[in-house]
Motif scaffolding. Structure first.
Motif, PDB file in Angstrom:
ATOM      1  N   GLU A 178       0.838  -1.208   0.000  1.00 37.11           N
ATOM      2  CA  GLU A 178       0.000   0.000   0.000  1.00 37.11           C
ATOM      3  C   GLU A 178       0.870   1.254   0.000  1.00 37.11           C
ATOM      4  OE1 GLU A 178      -3.078   0.296  -0.593  1.00 37.11           O
ATOM      5  OE2 GLU A 178      -4.064  -1.584  -0.017  1.00 37.11           O
ATOM      6  N   MET A 233       2.170   1.705  -3.506  1.00 39.46           N
ATOM      7  CA  MET A 233       1.151   2.167  -4.451  1.00 39.46           C
ATOM      8  C   MET A 233       0.712   3.599  -4.157  1.00 39.46           C
ATOM      9  SD  MET A 233      -1.123  -1.211  -5.396  1.00 39.46           S
ATOM     10  CE  MET A 233      -1.481  -1.779  -3.749  1.00 39.46           C
ATOM     11  N   ALA A 234       0.836   4.029  -2.892  1.00 40.63           N
ATOM     12  CA  ALA A 234       0.479   5.412  -2.551  1.00 40.63           C
ATOM     13  C   ALA A 234       1.585   6.380  -2.964  1.00 40.63           C
ATOM     14  CB  ALA A 234       0.212   5.535  -1.047  1.00 40.63           C
ATOM     15  N   LEU A 235       2.846   5.968  -2.807  1.00 42.48           N
ATOM     16  CA  LEU A 235       3.951   6.919  -2.997  1.00 42.48           C
ATOM     17  C   LEU A 235       4.586   6.884  -4.383  1.00 42.48           C
ATOM     18  CD1 LEU A 235       5.748   6.743   0.479  1.00 42.48           C
ATOM     19  CD2 LEU A 235       4.233   8.531  -0.380  1.00 42.48           C
ATOM     20  N   VAL A 236       4.396   5.813  -5.120  1.00 44.43           N
ATOM     21  CA  VAL A 236       4.925   5.808  -6.484  1.00 44.43           C
ATOM     22  C   VAL A 236       3.983   6.615  -7.365  1.00 44.43           C
ATOM     23  CG1 VAL A 236       5.333   4.373  -8.524  1.00 44.43           C
ATOM     24  CG2 VAL A 236       6.268   3.692  -6.309  1.00 44.43           C
ATOM     25  N   ASP A 237       4.529   7.649  -7.975  1.00 38.25           N
ATOM     26  CA  ASP A 237       3.717   8.610  -8.734  1.00 38.25           C
ATOM     27  C   ASP A 237       3.603   8.178 -10.199  1.00 38.25           C
ATOM     28  OD1 ASP A 237       2.334  10.867  -9.478  1.00 38.25           O
ATOM     29  OD2 ASP A 237       4.144  12.090  -9.689  1.00 38.25           O
ATOM     30  N   SER A 238       2.970   7.043 -10.409  1.00 40.10           N
ATOM     31  CA  SER A 238       2.816   6.525 -11.775  1.00 40.10           C
ATOM     32  C   SER A 238       1.347   6.245 -12.056  1.00 40.10           C
ATOM     33  CB  SER A 238       3.641   5.250 -11.950  1.00 40.10           C
ATOM     34  OG  SER A 238       5.022   5.559 -11.817  1.00 40.10           O
ATOM     35  N   ALA A 239       1.024   6.158 -13.346  1.00 41.77           N
ATOM     36  CA  ALA A 239      -0.368   5.950 -13.750  1.00 41.77           C
ATOM     37  C   ALA A 239      -0.898   4.615 -13.233  1.00 41.77           C
ATOM     38  CB  ALA A 239      -0.474   6.009 -15.271  1.00 41.77           C
ATOM     39  N   ASP A 240      -0.017   3.592 -13.279  1.00 44.11           N
ATOM     40  CA  ASP A 240      -0.426   2.237 -12.911  1.00 44.11           C
ATOM     41  C   ASP A 240       0.556   1.706 -11.871  1.00 44.11           C
ATOM     42  OD1 ASP A 240      -2.409   1.590 -15.407  1.00 44.11           O
ATOM     43  OD2 ASP A 240      -0.690   2.782 -16.024  1.00 44.11           O
ATOM     44  N   VAL A 241       0.041   1.344 -10.706  1.00 43.92           N
ATOM     45  CA  VAL A 241       0.896   0.834  -9.630  1.00 43.92           C
ATOM     46  C   VAL A 241       0.347  -0.528  -9.215  1.00 43.92           C
ATOM     47  CG1 VAL A 241       1.892   2.987  -8.801  1.00 43.92           C
ATOM     48  CG2 VAL A 241      -0.402   2.379  -8.059  1.00 43.92           C
ATOM     49  N   PHE A 242       1.210  -1.541  -9.325  1.00 46.43           N
ATOM     50  CA  PHE A 242       0.749  -2.932  -9.215  1.00 46.43           C
ATOM     51  C   PHE A 242       1.382  -3.630  -8.022  1.00 46.43           C
ATOM     52  CE2 PHE A 242      -0.011  -3.675 -14.086  1.00 46.43           C
ATOM     53  CZ  PHE A 242      -0.934  -2.654 -14.099  1.00 46.43           C
ATOM     54  N   TRP A 243       0.630  -4.557  -7.459  1.00 46.88           N
ATOM     55  CA  TRP A 243       1.123  -5.394  -6.368  1.00 46.88           C
ATOM     56  C   TRP A 243       1.027  -6.859  -6.796  1.00 46.88           C
ATOM     57  CZ3 TRP A 243      -2.083  -6.671  -1.384  1.00 46.88           C
ATOM     58  CH2 TRP A 243      -1.302  -7.457  -0.516  1.00 46.88           C
ATOM     59  N   ASN A 244       2.153  -7.541  -6.765  1.00 52.49           N
ATOM     60  CA  ASN A 244       2.191  -8.984  -7.036  1.00 52.49           C
ATOM     61  C   ASN A 244       1.556  -9.395  -8.364  1.00 52.49           C
ATOM     62  OD1 ASN A 244       3.590  -9.424  -4.711  1.00 52.49           O
ATOM     63  ND2 ASN A 244       1.876 -10.261  -3.531  1.00 52.49           N
ATOM     64  N   CYS A 245       1.874  -8.633  -9.416  1.00 50.21           N
ATOM     65  CA  CYS A 245       1.469  -9.084 -10.753  1.00 50.21           C
ATOM     66  C   CYS A 245       2.360  -8.393 -11.785  1.00 50.21           C
ATOM     67  CB  CYS A 245      -0.011  -8.822 -11.019  1.00 50.21           C
ATOM     68  SG  CYS A 245      -0.538  -7.146 -10.780  1.00 50.21           S
ATOM     69  N   SER A 246       2.282  -8.858 -13.003  1.00 48.88           N
ATOM     70  CA  SER A 246       3.172  -8.385 -14.077  1.00 48.88           C
ATOM     71  C   SER A 246       2.799  -6.981 -14.551  1.00 48.88           C
ATOM     72  CB  SER A 246       3.075  -9.366 -15.252  1.00 48.88           C
ATOM     73  OG  SER A 246       3.691  -8.824 -16.400  1.00 48.88           O
TER      74      SER A 246
END
Lengths: 431, 431
Positions: free
Chosen positions: B351, B354-367
């Motif tokens: 979390e 995903m909160a701090l990475v300033d990207s359009a798509d932020v993923f956890w445990n997937c490609s």
């Protein structure tokens, strides 16, 4: 905010702060806003003293009376902006809203979630209250902000920005989230920093806004012109039409949502033009008419140039048009896409007008002067946009956020979804 | 679409058509889409013949095999795009959606309603299917469109655009809603027309997209680079981490959502790097490592330049980082803001990432390869945006609309809401 730090350094600090701000909880932002209001109130005598220095200088420079009035920032105005901060605290946090949720496959869930834009550069006019409003709007929406106010308000802006920055940091906000720019060169430097700044909001004269729009690769949110129209249809109630025309032109002439051109259906031109002339001239409005207008009433002639002019003054151009579609064509050609109104008793014509006029705000039977964030109930207003993307018309907190896509998996890889025996996406709506 | 009409004339016609298109009902747009699919099917032999001319010319010019494959437009591909049109027909109309409704006062009601953007200019690569997909997406969302495809596909694009234009007009669409541009000069001319064109969507190489972004005042929706990261956290499941790293890099190397840099938590570098090396080198990936990486595995050295490079090839840079926050800082510095993933068993860390990475798509445990409009279930995809305003990540139909404000009154004027005895706004939510 020492003058020794360059604009690039301040923008870099703002970018770093914006990352942290994006993840700060609503309660922490609201607590910081409370501290900021408190600090502004505590420092009120210093703030008013700084403003008096600005006022004295402005008077020496013979600043015009309306500008002096806007520049003035006394205890009453300070109380107003602090009340504004307390209203802002009560608004819902625009960040972290779930905008969509989809199961892509079992255990692979996609969420579209609102988030701050990042770093906003705002250039605003000589109203010190704007500095407080804009910086607190940016804070509420989790954005870092670079601010440049009118140079006449330099002392007031400096103490306001310092107070807000110090109170924010004391409340735990990342340092550098707010920075004040002071010179035109600072602004020019800022416009170069498209790798640090995500959005520019320029407020001020047409020329100034247009200059900004054409001198940066950073997206710009705002409006240059406000060439607004009132179209009086054959089926208009004449009394209502006159009242709306007068209010749209005269209620406050120096603003972007004031009407500049009146379009009158030829079918009623002879009867309504004299009534319009009487009411408008009684308010001191000078009229400029097309040839057909001048067949009915005596007024100055309008040239093609008038249709493209924002007077911001007690001047109104009038054109007789050949019914609804002619009015729509004129508006789509000359309107700045800000606010255009139709007066008619015919709902179908009104709906056609509102569908076909390509403007941010399209009104039926009311004054153009209503297009405003406060009147719309948006709480606070960042500005008014005639952009065709992102945010249009009066822009509130929602215009300061975007979204990101969060995908939660359990080890899924794309190869499993291609070729023979491929897994299939479920694309089920969640919630 | 004669060559004798200038780009300005075509853009003017498109602007006029866009006004009419904005008011066309869903049923009429869907009927036109049905006719377009029918016409494409009827003309299939002419279309395939035109494509064979393009293919023959491309072969004479020794176009690379992957490009030839993309250029090929046979009956099977035609059937695919027609199936795509039928799926598009089934999607909800993005236009005319009520986004908000507020009573400002009794009998004064404000509606925020979605509407088309206007005229979209799209420059796309040498896949003729893109022409059909983009033009039908624009039609469904009520936008006029100027299209410029790859010159290798000139014959195919011409017959496709003609067929779509003719079928659309026969079905009652305003003429000029679609126009084909054919030369680089056409594109340069289009970029000047910020008074006619509301949005540019460039697709293609980084250099090309960046050129467009810096050579127009029209807003641009798209992405230049796709420098995507996979961060393998100390708490990652090693097997899952290796599978995600391999898929993100290798599943399709030539695309923007393929990973270019692997970040590895120092705490597990010694154990996981050899496993990563084995799996990646087995797929033919050449590795470039930071000094710490090269203490554990043998590979080429990475320079600072590698962190900012989109290889689009079987090359991967690897950096050992000092935990989660170091990974986030690296990504926010070097990522193109497209897609970045974390592999970890720790939900709190995920979390935070995903909160701090300033990207359009932020993923956890997937490609990273899942960031795609089709995979997201958006139906069709206009492109992928790394913008911070309007639309971010995979952009579907929703990215092609904006909104307008419609205010319905009964003669209200602003003067009644100011001064003493002012009427008060009710600001009641409707619906």
């Amino acid at each position: 905010m020492s003058n020794k730090t360059t604009i690039r350094e301040r923008a870099t600090a703002a970018k770093a702060a914006s990352i942290r701000l994006a993840a700060i909880k609503s309660e922490a932002k609201n607590a910081a806003l409370t501290e900021i209001a408190k600090a502004l109130t505590q420092r009120r005598s210093d703030i008013v003293a700084a403003n008096q220095r600005d006022l004295a200088e402005a008077e020496r420079n013979a600043l015009a009376a309306p500008l002096l009035k806007r520049l003035k920032f006394d205890e009453a105005k300070l109380a107003d902006v602090c009340a504004g901060i307390h209203s802002l605290i009560k608004l819902d946090d625009p960040v972290g809203r779930p905008l969509a949720a989809t199961e892509l496959d079992a255990g692979l869930e996609l969420y579209k979630v609102s988030c701050p834009i990042g770093v906003i550069g705002v250039v605003f006019e000589s109203r010190p209250d704007a500095l407080v409003q804009i910086s607190t709007l940016c804070l509420k929406s989790g954005n870092a902000v670079l601010l440049k106010g009118g140079s006449e308000a330099a002392h007031t802006n400096r103490i306001l920005a310092e107070t807000i920055a110090a109170a924010g940091e004391a409340a735990g906000l990342p340092s550098g989230w707010i920075a004040l720019l002071e010179t035109r060169q600072d602004v020019a430097d800022m416009l170069e920093l498209d790798d640090h700044i995500d959005l520019i909001v320029p407020r001020g004269s047409n020329e100034f806004v247009r200059h900004i729009m054409t001198h940066t690769n950073i997206p710009v949110l705002g409006h240059a012109d406000g060439i607004c129209h009132v179209y009086i249809d054959a089926d208009a109630d004449p009394e209502m039409a006159v009242a709306i025309a007068v209010d749209s032109k005269c209620q406050y002439v120096a603003v972007c949502n004031a009407a500049e051109t009146l379009l009158v259906d030829a079918a009623i031109a002879e009867t309504i033009l004299p009534a319009l002339q009487g009411a408008l001239e009684a308010k001191g409005v000078r009229l400029r008419g097309c040839p057909q207008t001048r067949e009915t009433i005596v007024c100055e002639p309008a040239t093609d140039n008038d249709w493209a002019t924002e007077y911001l003054d007690l001047v109104l151009s009038i054109k007789v048009v050949d019914g609804l579609d002619d009015a729509i064509d004129h508006i789509n050609r000359y309107s700045s896409g800000h606010t255009d109104a139709i007066v008619t008793a015919d709902k179908d014509k009104a709906e056609r007008f509102m569908a076909l006029v390509d403007s941010a705000d399209v009104f039926w039977n009311c004054s153009t002067r209503f297009s405003d964030g406060f009147r719309y109930g948006l709480g606070a207003e960042v500005g008014i946009s005639t952009n065709k993307i992102h945010a249009r018309g009066p822009v509130g907190l929602e215009g300061l956020v975007i979204y990101k896509w969060k995908l939660y998996g359990k080890g899924q890889i794309a190869a499993d979804y291609t070729g023979e025996d491929a897994r299939k996406f479920t694309h089920k709506k969640l919630r």
